[in-house]
Design a protein around this motif. Structure first.
Motif, mmCIF file in Angstrom:
data_model
loop_
_atom_site.group_PDB
_atom_site.id
_atom_site.type_symbol
_atom_site.label_atom_id
_atom_site.label_comp_id
_atom_site.label_asym_id
_atom_site.label_seq_id
_atom_site.Cartn_x
_atom_site.Cartn_y
_atom_site.Cartn_z
ATOM 1 N N ALA A 1 62.217 -18.140 33.390
ATOM 2 C CA ALA A 1 62.720 -19.510 33.562
ATOM 3 C C ALA A 1 62.595 -20.308 32.261
ATOM 4 N N MET A 2 63.515 -21.250 32.082
ATOM 5 C CA MET A 2 63.598 -22.070 30.861
ATOM 6 C C MET A 2 63.274 -23.536 31.151
ATOM 7 N N GLY A 3 62.330 -23.753 32.070
ATOM 8 C CA GLY A 3 62.104 -25.094 32.606
ATOM 9 C C GLY A 3 61.864 -26.216 31.602
ATOM 10 N N TYR A 4 61.132 -25.951 30.517
ATOM 11 C CA TYR A 4 60.803 -27.051 29.592
ATOM 12 C C TYR A 4 61.983 -27.474 28.718
ATOM 13 N N PRO A 5 62.642 -26.543 28.021
ATOM 14 C CA PRO A 5 63.726 -27.014 27.139
ATOM 15 C C PRO A 5 64.960 -27.491 27.894
ATOM 16 N N MET A 6 65.063 -27.208 29.191
ATOM 17 C CA MET A 6 66.164 -27.782 29.956
ATOM 18 C C MET A 6 66.136 -29.310 29.847
ATOM 19 N N VAL A 7 64.938 -29.868 29.800
ATOM 20 C CA VAL A 7 64.797 -31.321 29.669
ATOM 21 C C VAL A 7 65.071 -31.746 28.226
ATOM 22 N N ASP A 8 64.466 -31.055 27.280
ATOM 23 C CA ASP A 8 64.646 -31.406 25.866
ATOM 24 C C ASP A 8 66.121 -31.432 25.495
ATOM 25 N N ALA A 9 66.863 -30.415 25.950
ATOM 26 C CA ALA A 9 68.268 -30.292 25.560
ATOM 27 C C ALA A 9 69.081 -31.499 26.021
ATOM 28 N N GLU A 10 68.699 -32.069 27.150
ATOM 29 C CA GLU A 10 69.458 -33.223 27.656
ATOM 30 C C GLU A 10 69.199 -34.493 26.870
ATOM 31 N N TYR A 11 68.029 -34.624 26.278
ATOM 32 C CA TYR A 11 67.661 -35.908 25.684
ATOM 33 C C TYR A 11 67.464 -35.880 24.175
ATOM 34 N N ALA A 12 67.387 -34.708 23.589
ATOM 35 C CA ALA A 12 67.223 -34.642 22.129
ATOM 36 C C ALA A 12 68.525 -35.065 21.448
ATOM 37 N N GLU A 13 68.402 -35.646 20.265
ATOM 38 C CA GLU A 13 69.617 -36.014 19.520
ATOM 39 C C GLU A 13 70.352 -34.755 19.061
ATOM 40 N N LYS A 14 69.604 -33.775 18.601
ATOM 41 C CA LYS A 14 70.210 -32.523 18.127
ATOM 42 C C LYS A 14 69.482 -31.348 18.785
ATOM 43 N N VAL A 15 70.232 -30.305 19.060
ATOM 44 C CA VAL A 15 69.668 -29.127 19.720
ATOM 45 C C VAL A 15 70.076 -27.864 18.955
ATOM 46 N N VAL A 16 69.082 -27.079 18.583
ATOM 47 C CA VAL A 16 69.324 -25.822 17.868
ATOM 48 C C VAL A 16 68.817 -24.672 18.738
ATOM 49 N N ALA A 17 69.723 -23.751 19.072
ATOM 50 C CA ALA A 17 69.323 -22.544 19.806
ATOM 51 C C ALA A 17 69.008 -21.451 18.799
ATOM 52 N N ILE A 18 67.873 -20.780 18.987
ATOM 53 C CA ILE A 18 67.481 -19.684 18.109
ATOM 54 C C ILE A 18 67.410 -18.438 18.972
ATOM 55 N N THR A 19 68.226 -17.457 18.653
ATOM 56 C CA THR A 19 68.350 -16.303 19.548
ATOM 57 C C THR A 19 68.231 -14.984 18.803
ATOM 58 N N ASP A 20 67.737 -13.964 19.518
ATOM 59 C CA ASP A 20 67.772 -12.603 18.975
ATOM 60 C C ASP A 20 68.681 -11.723 19.833
ATOM 61 N N ASN A 21 69.552 -12.385 20.597
ATOM 62 C CA ASN A 21 70.455 -11.641 21.465
ATOM 63 C C ASN A 21 71.738 -12.447 21.649
ATOM 64 N N LEU A 22 72.592 -12.349 20.641
ATOM 65 C CA LEU A 22 73.851 -13.094 20.672
ATOM 66 C C LEU A 22 74.830 -12.375 21.594
ATOM 67 N N MET A 23 75.271 -13.076 22.628
ATOM 68 C CA MET A 23 76.151 -12.484 23.641
ATOM 69 C C MET A 23 77.566 -13.053 23.463
ATOM 70 N N PRO A 24 78.583 -12.325 23.972
ATOM 71 C CA PRO A 24 79.939 -12.863 23.867
ATOM 72 C C PRO A 24 80.104 -14.139 24.709
ATOM 73 N N PHE A 25 80.969 -15.023 24.237
ATOM 74 C CA PHE A 25 81.333 -16.216 25.013
ATOM 75 C C PHE A 25 82.257 -15.794 26.151
ATOM 76 N N PRO A 26 82.172 -16.319 27.364
ATOM 77 C CA PRO A 26 81.114 -17.220 27.830
ATOM 78 C C PRO A 26 79.979 -16.453 28.500
ATOM 79 N N LEU A 27 78.746 -16.826 28.173
ATOM 80 C CA LEU A 27 77.584 -16.277 28.874
ATOM 81 C C LEU A 27 77.709 -16.633 30.358
ATOM 82 N N ALA A 28 77.443 -15.668 31.241
ATOM 83 C CA ALA A 28 77.664 -15.912 32.677
ATOM 84 C C ALA A 28 76.523 -16.705 33.317
ATOM 85 N N LYS A 29 75.298 -16.359 32.977
ATOM 86 C CA LYS A 29 74.151 -17.042 33.588
ATOM 87 C C LYS A 29 73.671 -18.122 32.627
#
Lengths: 519, 519
Positions: free
Chosen positions: B196-224
């Protein structure tokens, strides 16, 4: 205030200020008007253990949210012609003696004709919607019963306006096919399941108060949550929120009409010649026989050439579900589900993905799927020699359509193709100037008809590609002349000065105004 | 400004204003401080077709978001001791010569010890977290390296503070086990899946800028999609965001320690005697051997009596997954997944439901699941005769714990039971006054130890029920005296005047302050 007349980038004249609407920002180009400032901030709330949200009646909910004169309330039209919720809420408001309510609905359908009496009685004094048809439209367009303009927004534009606080929703009413007593809800389960909940997902975030109306109360916690309880104030259980059998109205099967098939085949040739129908491509086609027929021809090409697309989007139909299940696309992105088969797919297939109207088409967030589209097929009631499309008013000047997601996806897609017959009932659809502009010509690339294909001169790249592919092209002026030889030039409708409708572009500027039809 | 000393409802003294924190609002009771005003409104954005979010490096992302001195940046700790993201971001910021950064993380772990040098160098000058342990905690508590207090928030309180704009997040950095190039992301798929991603779900809504850092780049559009692209500015691909094998730290199996088993069995008796363990009940138990052992005994009772619960919640462990899969609960509500087996369940079981930290425990939205709990089992480092719990500082005064969701769920649950041994290494946990208050005694109902069970005198209803059920009770003063006969009364720690930590209650008032330990 001094009233000036503005002329927007599309050459449309409009007053600088419209009573009942406010200051007019003229359309300046599809991406010329940028967002500024901050999103709307709804009120905070407090909750404590033991709080109950389930109320005994809709009336109790209206009392709890302190409904009063002058408020703006919102609805969504996922149940389309089968929706019961809007009427039941407005009826209750009227019986409480409340007046001067503005309705902000994602759209209005023939199910909502009881609104006419509520407008005449002063209960409803404002309408904001994607479209208007039938008797309500006639009363607005010819009798101006509202006394002020209806505001027409695109699906993306409505999400933007709500997020920006340009529409301040006092109470959002949400038809919930599944809801638990704390307000977690989805549109995919239950006897009235309609599928994706794209429009109210936005309303719930920004409305001051949110009321869920359900005919399928589920135990807490609901597992599949489209709108979470964190955003919901009250839950009301009713006998029925609507008749899902009446959701599908347009054609959901491929046309058998030979002319539509010819247009569709020509459109498919254009799409293929553009070079965009390749591994990983995306597209959107609306419902309606001709659009679906385009899909059929594209499907054949994909199968022959073993091409797999990325996603298909928009209002989702059974035919798009077939493409997903045949493995021709990886995913469907769905903001509004158009029929029962698609609603069923949405409930069981994790690659049939729900998106909010903001994620679908709002130009003022950090990404919308409309901007990810390779190609988009749409139709129109009229097109003019600058490729401007009308899908809102007919040749009689009567309001009879909707903006929908057309301006959003036309602006977003790499290639936008309008498919249409050159005439309907001997009335040409090609004009010097369309009655009203809904989709600006600078975002429309190709017109495909049964008599010929025309490319927007702005797209010299496409003219080169299509010519190289052996597609016969003609200028839109040539096609217009040819059609007029058969139909003659129709007389223009006469209008009063009064503005009865405002066609807002997705960015909040005004594309066009609709004036009252002279009787 | 005149400095006054306040005394809050718990009898704790604190300055009315604390340098580096601001004005202190004293704790006034679990639901005494209501929300007022509006939520925080982050900046609007604009997007257009062809926008790309995928950047070549973290440095490029930091330049794009215009990182600068004085900013507040946020992180989440779902990868716990295996997290690489916080260090890699702070390292890059330091190398760019940026100073005076405040870190607002959902928590900090031993993985984040490189922060010590960055604090000493002035790169990091503010810390906001749920907890602090190990070397960082020691440097803060004894050497006051930060020079101003760490702000400790509960999981619900952090969500509330972000939504309220009390913490203004300039840039949220989100570790994303799966992410597409437009920023749609989830925590459930990929080599670094944590659940579960419970904490950043809130940050993403209210932060001025959001940077995703990933080690698993998936094709657009991610389903889940747990966090949608509408909220994400940039995506950075890295070799690894962390080591998910290091997520599980506490015990995830039931204890075999006889004393813990005795305490757990006594606690289960108390829960059953309360009458709350019945069809449709809900509960939360943290990780840790004794808590899980309580589940084991409750499970036996449920099976014998054919009781099916509604939901279990909180940080979710493999043991809770077992209960779900055995059909003993309908659902798990998960904001943070504690081990690999639970992350796997979250990915495949639709009744293992993700919730944001706001939906988990924020008291200032329209509902949180903490307020739906029937019972809650927690532990503590100390408890005093007013049932106040400490889980933040040890008997040495050293910071060595966290608030977590304890104050949230204790306030929310109908029955809150603290399970603890009466002494640890011959140091009694029962005191006249706990070193620091984290969970107010008025929200704690029962203490169960190996030597006896004590009920908060406020809960006369429970005293009656337990007595009727034949459970031996003693007063907490009696238990304390009995233990002190074995351990003696420990000496109190000596403190400097300087405040090094502020324990914020979930509603933003101050429960207690932590002072610098005298060397």
């Amino acid at each position: 205030m001094e009233l000036k007349t503005l002329v927007n980038k599309l050459g449309r004249e409009m007053p600088s200020f419209i009573e009942g609407y406010g200051e007019v920002k003229p359309y300046a180009g599809p991406f010329a008007t940028k967002a500024s400032g901050r999103k709307y901030a709804p009120l905070k709330s407090s909750s404590k253990p033991g709080d109950l949200k389930l109320l005994g009646s809709l009336k109790e909910a209206l009392e709890k949210v302190e409904i009063k004169d002058g408020m703006t309330i919102s609805f969504h039209h996922h149940l389309r012609n089968g929706d019961y919720v809007l009427n039941m809420v407005v009826e209750e408001i009227a019986s409480m003696g409340i007046k001067d309510i503005t309705i902000c609905s994602s759209s209005l359908t023939s199910a909502h004709e009881p609104l006419i009496d509520h407008i005449k009685n002063g209960v409803i004094t404002g309408l904001q919607t994607s479209g208007l048809r039938g008797k309500i439209a006639k009363e607005v367009a010819t009798n101006n019963i509202l006394g002020k303009p209806v505001v027409f927004r695109t699906h993306g534009g409505r999400a933007r306006a709500v997020e920006a606080g340009e529409v301040k929703i006092d109470v959002a009413f949400i038809a919930a096919p599944s809801c638990d007593p704390m307000g977690n809800m989805n549109g995919k389960e239950g006897k009235s399941a309609f599928g994706a909940m794209g429009y109210p997902m936005v309303d719930a975030e920004y409305a001051e108060k949110v009321v869920a109306i359900t005919d399928n109360l589920m135990p807490f916690p609901l597992a599949k949550v489209s709108i979470p309880m964190t955003l919901v104030d009250h839950v009301v259980e009713v006998e029925s929120i609507g008749d899902p059998a009446k959701i599908a109205t347009g054609a959901t099967r491929v046309t058998k009409n030979p002319m539509d098939l010819l247009i569709a085949e020509n459109a498919a040739k254009v799409l293929i010649a553009s070079g965009l129908v390749k591994e990983g491509f995306s597209f959107q086609a609306g419902s309606g026989g001709a659009s679906l027929a385009v899909c059929k021809f594209i499907r054949e090409y994909m199968e022959e050439n073993e091409i797999k697309g990325s996603f298909a989007a928009g209002g989702v139909t059974a035919y798009l579900v077939e493409l997903l299940e045949a493995g021709l696309f990886n995913a469907l992105l769905d903001t509004q589900t158009f029929d029962g088969a698609a609603a069923d797919s949405f409930n069981r297939n994790p690659n049939h993905i729900e998106m909010s109207a903001s994620m679908y088409a709002n130009p003022h967030n950090k990404s919308c799927s409309a901007h990810q589209l390779d190609m988009m097929i749409l139709s129109a009631t009229e097109i003019d020699t600058e490729f401007n499309l009308n899908s809102m008013t007919g040749s009689t000047g009567m309001i009879m359509g909707a903006q929908g997601g057309a301006p959003d996806t036309a602006a977003g897609a790499k290639l936008t193709v309008c498919v249409a017959p050159t005439m309907r009932k001997r009335i040409p659809i090609l004009l010097d100037k369309v009655t009203n502009i809904v989709t600006p010509g600078e975002t429309v690339d190709v017109l495909v008809t049964e008599r010929g294909t025309c490319v927007n001169p702005l797209r010299t790249d496409l003219i080169e590609k299509f010519t190289a592919a052996g597609i016969d092209l003609m200028t839109i002026e040539e096609l217009k002349s040819e059609v007029e030889k058969l139909t003659g030039v129709p007389e223009r409708v006469q209008y009063e000065d009064k503005v009865v409708g405002i066609i807002e572009y997705r960015d909040g500027t005004v594309t066009d105004v609709i004036k009252q039809v002279k009787k």
